[in-house]
Structure formats: structure tokens, C-alpha cells
Scaffold this motif. Structure first.
Motif, PDB file in Angstrom:
ATOM      1  N   ALA A 169       0.827  -1.210   0.000  1.00 34.51           N
ATOM      2  CA  ALA A 169       0.000   0.000   0.000  1.00 34.51           C
ATOM      3  C   ALA A 169       0.863   1.261   0.000  1.00 34.51           C
ATOM      4  O   ALA A 169       0.500   2.270  -0.615  1.00 34.51           O
ATOM      5  N   LEU A 170       1.993   1.198   0.664  1.00 33.25           N
ATOM      6  CA  LEU A 170       2.889   2.354   0.686  1.00 33.25           C
ATOM      7  C   LEU A 170       3.587   2.533  -0.653  1.00 33.25           C
ATOM      8  O   LEU A 170       3.761   3.661  -1.133  1.00 33.25           O
ATOM      9  N   SER A 171       4.001   1.435  -1.265  1.00 33.09           N
ATOM     10  CA  SER A 171       4.593   1.519  -2.601  1.00 33.09           C
ATOM     11  C   SER A 171       3.587   2.084  -3.593  1.00 33.09           C
ATOM     12  O   SER A 171       3.925   2.914  -4.446  1.00 33.09           O
ATOM     13  N   ALA A 172       2.332   1.637  -3.480  1.00 39.69           N
ATOM     14  CA  ALA A 172       1.288   2.153  -4.368  1.00 39.69           C
ATOM     15  C   ALA A 172       1.056   3.634  -4.138  1.00 39.69           C
ATOM     16  O   ALA A 172       0.825   4.396  -5.092  1.00 39.69           O
ATOM     17  N   ALA A 173       1.122   4.074  -2.892  1.00 33.58           N
ATOM     18  CA  ALA A 173       0.949   5.500  -2.605  1.00 33.58           C
ATOM     19  C   ALA A 173       2.062   6.318  -3.235  1.00 33.58           C
ATOM     20  O   ALA A 173       1.817   7.407  -3.785  1.00 33.58           O
ATOM     21  N   LEU A 174       3.295   5.815  -3.181  1.00 36.94           N
ATOM     22  CA  LEU A 174       4.400   6.524  -3.816  1.00 36.94           C
ATOM     23  C   LEU A 174       4.217   6.578  -5.328  1.00 36.94           C
ATOM     24  O   LEU A 174       4.366   7.633  -5.944  1.00 36.94           O
ATOM     25  N   ARG A 175       3.874   5.448  -5.940  1.00 37.04           N
ATOM     26  CA  ARG A 175       3.663   5.430  -7.384  1.00 37.04           C
ATOM     27  C   ARG A 175       2.517   6.359  -7.791  1.00 37.04           C
ATOM     28  O   ARG A 175       2.540   6.954  -8.859  1.00 37.04           O
ATOM     29  N   GLY A 176       1.516   6.464  -6.930  1.00 34.46           N
ATOM     30  CA  GLY A 176       0.328   7.238  -7.258  1.00 34.46           C
ATOM     31  C   GLY A 176       0.351   8.675  -6.802  1.00 34.46           C
ATOM     32  O   GLY A 176      -0.674   9.360  -6.883  1.00 34.46           O
ATOM     33  N   PHE A 177       1.476   9.162  -6.298  1.00 32.50           N
ATOM     34  CA  PHE A 177       1.610  10.543  -5.837  1.00 32.50           C
ATOM     35  C   PHE A 177       0.618  10.842  -4.707  1.00 32.50           C
ATOM     36  O   PHE A 177       0.153  11.967  -4.561  1.00 32.50           O
ATOM     37  N   ASP A 178       0.321   9.824  -3.918  1.00 34.61           N
ATOM     38  CA  ASP A 178      -0.612   9.975  -2.800  1.00 34.61           C
ATOM     39  C   ASP A 178       0.183  10.388  -1.568  1.00 34.61           C
ATOM     40  O   ASP A 178       0.458   9.584  -0.677  1.00 34.61           O
ATOM     41  N   TRP A 179       0.551  11.650  -1.541  1.00 32.72           N
ATOM     42  CA  TRP A 179       1.422  12.159  -0.476  1.00 32.72           C
ATOM     43  C   TRP A 179       0.732  12.124   0.881  1.00 32.72           C
ATOM     44  O   TRP A 179       1.398  11.922   1.908  1.00 32.72           O
ATOM     45  N   GLN A 180      -0.568  12.340   0.912  1.00 31.24           N
ATOM     46  CA  GLN A 180      -1.287  12.333   2.180  1.00 31.24           C
ATOM     47  C   GLN A 180      -1.176  10.969   2.858  1.00 31.24           C
ATOM     48  O   GLN A 180      -0.951  10.872   4.065  1.00 31.24           O
ATOM     49  N   THR A 181      -1.340   9.903   2.082  1.00 29.72           N
ATOM     50  CA  THR A 181      -1.200   8.558   2.654  1.00 29.72           C
ATOM     51  C   THR A 181       0.242   8.263   3.026  1.00 29.72           C
ATOM     52  O   THR A 181       0.537   7.841   4.150  1.00 29.72           O
ATOM     53  N   LEU A 182       1.146   8.482   2.079  1.00 34.97           N
ATOM     54  CA  LEU A 182       2.541   8.068   2.260  1.00 34.97           C
ATOM     55  C   LEU A 182       3.253   8.851   3.350  1.00 34.97           C
ATOM     56  O   LEU A 182       4.012   8.274   4.145  1.00 34.97           O
ATOM     57  N   LEU A 183       3.034  10.156   3.410  1.00 37.89           N
ATOM     58  CA  LEU A 183       3.867  11.019   4.246  1.00 37.89           C
ATOM     59  C   LEU A 183       3.147  11.573   5.476  1.00 37.89           C
ATOM     60  O   LEU A 183       3.813  12.087   6.383  1.00 37.89           O
ATOM     61  N   LEU A 184       1.818  11.436   5.522  1.00 38.82           N
ATOM     62  CA  LEU A 184       1.078  11.939   6.685  1.00 38.82           C
ATOM     63  C   LEU A 184       0.274  10.828   7.372  1.00 38.82           C
ATOM     64  O   LEU A 184       0.552  10.479   8.505  1.00 38.82           O
ATOM     65  N   GLN A 185      -0.705  10.254   6.674  1.00 40.23           N
ATOM     66  CA  GLN A 185      -1.565   9.264   7.320  1.00 40.23           C
ATOM     67  C   GLN A 185      -0.804   8.015   7.760  1.00 40.23           C
ATOM     68  O   GLN A 185      -1.115   7.431   8.802  1.00 40.23           O
ATOM     69  N   ARG A 186       0.195   7.606   6.975  1.00 41.78           N
ATOM     70  CA  ARG A 186       0.991   6.426   7.315  1.00 41.78           C
ATOM     71  C   ARG A 186       2.392   6.818   7.804  1.00 41.78           C
ATOM     72  O   ARG A 186       3.349   6.061   7.660  1.00 41.78           O
ATOM     73  N   ARG A 187       2.489   7.949   8.409  1.00 44.15           N
ATOM     74  CA  ARG A 187       3.784   8.467   8.869  1.00 44.15           C
ATOM     75  C   ARG A 187       4.480   7.508   9.832  1.00 44.15           C
ATOM     76  O   ARG A 187       5.705   7.368   9.832  1.00 44.15           O
ATOM     77  N   ASP A 188       3.689   6.827  10.657  1.00 42.79           N
ATOM     78  CA  ASP A 188       4.269   5.917  11.647  1.00 42.79           C
ATOM     79  C   ASP A 188       4.869   4.667  11.012  1.00 42.79           C
ATOM     80  O   ASP A 188       5.573   3.902  11.673  1.00 42.79           O
ATOM     81  N   ALA A 189       4.606   4.442   9.724  1.00 40.90           N
ATOM     82  CA  ALA A 189       5.155   3.259   9.048  1.00 40.90           C
ATOM     83  C   ALA A 189       6.610   3.436   8.645  1.00 40.90           C
ATOM     84  O   ALA A 189       7.293   2.453   8.343  1.00 40.90           O
ATOM     85  N   TRP A 190       7.078   4.677   8.622  1.00 35.39           N
ATOM     86  CA  TRP A 190       8.466   4.927   8.232  1.00 35.39           C
ATOM     87  C   TRP A 190       9.405   4.411   9.318  1.00 35.39           C
ATOM     88  O   TRP A 190       9.276   4.757  10.488  1.00 35.39           O
ATOM     89  N   GLY A 191      10.318   3.545   8.921  1.00 27.05           N
ATOM     90  CA  GLY A 191      11.232   2.910   9.857  1.00 27.05           C
ATOM     91  C   GLY A 191      10.790   1.521  10.253  1.00 27.05           C
ATOM     92  O   GLY A 191      11.607   0.727  10.734  1.00 27.05           O
ATOM     93  N   SER A 192       9.495   1.199  10.027  1.00 25.37           N
ATOM     94  CA  SER A 192       9.006  -0.149  10.339  1.00 25.37           C
ATOM     95  C   SER A 192       8.457  -0.870   9.120  1.00 25.37           C
ATOM     96  O   SER A 192       8.424  -2.111   9.096  1.00 25.37           O
ATOM     97  N   SER A 193       8.023  -0.131   8.099  1.00 24.42           N
ATOM     98  CA  SER A 193       7.524  -0.741   6.866  1.00 24.42           C
ATOM     99  C   SER A 193       8.154  -0.153   5.616  1.00 24.42           C
ATOM    100  O   SER A 193       8.001  -0.718   4.525  1.00 24.42           O
ATOM    101  N   CYS A 194       8.823   0.974   5.746  1.00 24.86           N
ATOM    102  CA  CYS A 194       9.523   1.559   4.605  1.00 24.86           C
ATOM    103  C   CYS A 194      10.643   2.462   5.103  1.00 24.86           C
ATOM    104  O   CYS A 194      10.623   2.936   6.255  1.00 24.86           O
ATOM    105  N   GLU A 195      11.613   2.687   4.243  1.00 27.28           N
ATOM    106  CA  GLU A 195      12.706   3.605   4.522  1.00 27.28           C
ATOM    107  C   GLU A 195      13.403   3.949   3.209  1.00 27.28           C
ATOM    108  O   GLU A 195      13.145   3.324   2.170  1.00 27.28           O
ATOM    109  N   VAL A 196      14.300   4.926   3.260  1.00 28.40           N
ATOM    110  CA  VAL A 196      14.979   5.399   2.059  1.00 28.40           C
ATOM    111  C   VAL A 196      16.480   5.462   2.298  1.00 28.40           C
ATOM    112  O   VAL A 196      16.935   5.802   3.392  1.00 28.40           O
ATOM    113  N   ARG A 197      17.246   5.110   1.253  1.00 36.50           N
ATOM    114  CA  ARG A 197      18.680   5.368   1.205  1.00 36.50           C
ATOM    115  C   ARG A 197      18.956   6.279   0.007  1.00 36.50           C
ATOM    116  O   ARG A 197      18.465   6.029  -1.092  1.00 36.50           O
TER     117      ARG A 197
END
Length: 271
Positions: free
Chosen positions: A139-167
Motif C-alpha cells: 500500500a505504501l509503494s502504491a501510494a508513492l507510485r500514485g503521488f498519494d502524499w497524504q497517505t505516504l507522508l502523513l496518514q501512514r507516517r508511523d510506518a516509516w522505519g518499520s515498513s519503509c525507509e529510504v537510502r
């Protein structure tokens, strides 16, 4: 450079040491790089032992990537752009070797013309501006592909570090992040990872990414720019203090709506 910034963190130890050498002289920097290359026994795209040389040692008329592949010697200027390029040979050595292998193979096939061609353009874009987006939640990958910033960067903010991260990988992107600005955007290459990935230490995660992404670069035939998803770097949760305020993401000139999201991006090795 502020080595505490998250985009520098995964290679800060080596980077700080190299920075001290670079401030002394170009020769001192090359010596430090070559000492590390000798210790790691890293190779380039055709199995040649990695080494770093001054830019003026590149023979006249020689293609940069072809020279690296055939000799192992990376022409390196005394500047930030090449500093970060060399750093990635140690942070993600297999990815750099894979890029070099594909670039040199394309040069062998088509030569060096006035334009690189689609595959070489995509490889160059990766080398210069890629972010590795490791994600265990589709769902997070789909949000990134779909430019769904509200989901990826706000609503699912707590998922960063546990379900996704960036290098950060792209050396031109790293150079821009010396003086970060809100519109600074990387090209995210999505890597599907197992959920256990987030239980590993940083070194193990980097090694896994290095293996998975290099394999994808070597085996993906249709390399195009559509295999990337744009990601504004300062919007990544935890990477910039201003993004703690939701209004940060209201800037439509940075957090834009975009193209349709029907392209499978990046490497999948989550099984």
C-alpha cells in the motif's frame, strides 16, 4: 558537511575520514580512497579491481564508463560530485558495478554518440539521482507510485522505519543536499523487501539492498525513466524538521499530483 543528516548517515564514517583527506589535498584524497579499495577488494563492471585516479589520467577520447569497466580505474576530480560518486562504490558496491557493467555494454553495442540512448539515460539518472525506497507494505509503494502524499507522508507516517525507509544513492542528489531545499526531488527505485528486513541492523539492510538492486539492474531489459517515482527528499518523515507540520505538504509546486500509477518499479526480492 553536516554528517548527522539522514541522507549522509549510511556512509558518514568513511565520508568524514575522506573529507579530512580532501581538505589536505587531491593526492591525499585519492590515497585514502585507494587504501579503502585495496582493503575491500571491490571490482568494477567487468571484474577489474577498483582504483581511483586523477581525471587527467583518463586517456584522450576514452569513454568514462568503458575505461572504468576495462581498467578498474575511476577518474576522480577534486570536487563534491566525484567525492559522492566514489563514496557509493563503497556504500553500494554491487549496484555501482552493475551500473558500470550495463553502461559499458551499451557503449560496446552502440558506441559513444551525441546522445546516450534510452537505456544509458536511465542508468545515468539512477547513478546521479536515485533514492532506494525499501518497502514491505504494497500500500505504501502504491501510494508513492500514485503521488498519494497524504497517505505516504502523513496518514501512514508511523510506518516509516518499520515498513519503509529510504537510502540516498545518486551522487548528484547528495551534492544538492549539501544545501537542501524544499523542491529537491530524487528518483525513487522501489525495492520490495521482507518484513524481517526492518529487524536487521543498517549494515545488513544495506547489503541486502545492494544485492537485490544490482540483480534488478542487470536483469531488467526495458530500463526507462518510468521505472522511477519522484520523491521530494525533505518530505520524508524524520528527515526535515519543517515537515512535522502537516501544512508543509500543502505546497503543490513540490508535492504534485502526477501520472497514472500502473508501472511496476524497481526490484522485488521479498520472498
Amino acid at each position: 558537511m553536516d554528517w548527522s543528516k539522514p541522507w549522509f548517515a549510511h556512509f558518514a564514517g568513511r565520508g568524514q575520514r575522506w573529507q579530512r583527506a580532501a581538505l589536505a589535498s587531491h593526492a591525499a584524497l585519492l590515497a585514502e580512497m585507494n587504501a579503502d579499495a585495496a582493503d575491500t577488494r571491490q571490482t568494477t563492471g567487468r571484474g577489474q579491481r577498483l582504483a581511483f585516479i586523477a581525471q587527467d589520467e583518463l586517456p584522450p577520447g576514452a569513454a568514462y564508463e568503458a575505461h572504468i569497466a576495462s581498467t578498474g580505474r575511476v577518474p576522480t576530480r577534486h570536487n563534491l560530485h566525484d567525492f559522492f560518486n566514489a563514496s557509493m562504490w563503497f556504500a553500494f558496491p554491487r549496484v555501482k558495478a552493475a551500473l558500470n557493467a550495463r553502461q559499458s555494454a551499451a557503449i560496446d553495442l552502440l558506441g559513444v554518440g551525441p546522445t546516450r540512448g534510452g537505456v544509458r539515460d536511465t542508468l545515468t539518472l539512477f547513478d546521479e539521482n536515485a533514492l532506494l525506497f525499501a518497502c514491505s507494505d504494497p500500500a505504501l509503494s502504491a501510494a508513492l507510485r500514485g503521488f498519494d502524499w497524504q497517505t505516504l507522508l502523513l496518514q501512514r507516517r508511523d510506518a516509516w522505519g518499520s515498513s519503509c525507509e529510504v537510502r540516498c544513492f545518486g551522487h548528484a542528489l547528495l551534492e544538492k543536499l549539501i544545501t537542501p531545499f524544499k523542491g529537491c526531488t530524487g528518483h525513487a527505485w522501489i525495492v520490495d523487501v521482507p518484513s524481517a528486513y526492518f529487524e536487521w541492523d543498517a549494515a545488513a539492510r544495506d547489503a541486502w539492498l545492494d544485492d537485490a538492486v544490482s540483480a534488478a539492474l542487470l536483469t531488467t531489459d526495458a530500463l526507462t525513466s518510468r521505472l522511477f517515482a519522484p520523491l521530494p527528499v525533505l518530505g520524508i518523515p524524520g528527515w526535515w524538521p519543517d515537515n512535522e507540520t502537516p501544512a508543509f505538504y500543502d505546497d503543490k509546486s513540490v508535492f504534485r499530483s502526477g501520472r497514472r500509477a500502473d508501472v511496476k518499479i524497481g526490484a522485488s526480492k521479498a520472498g
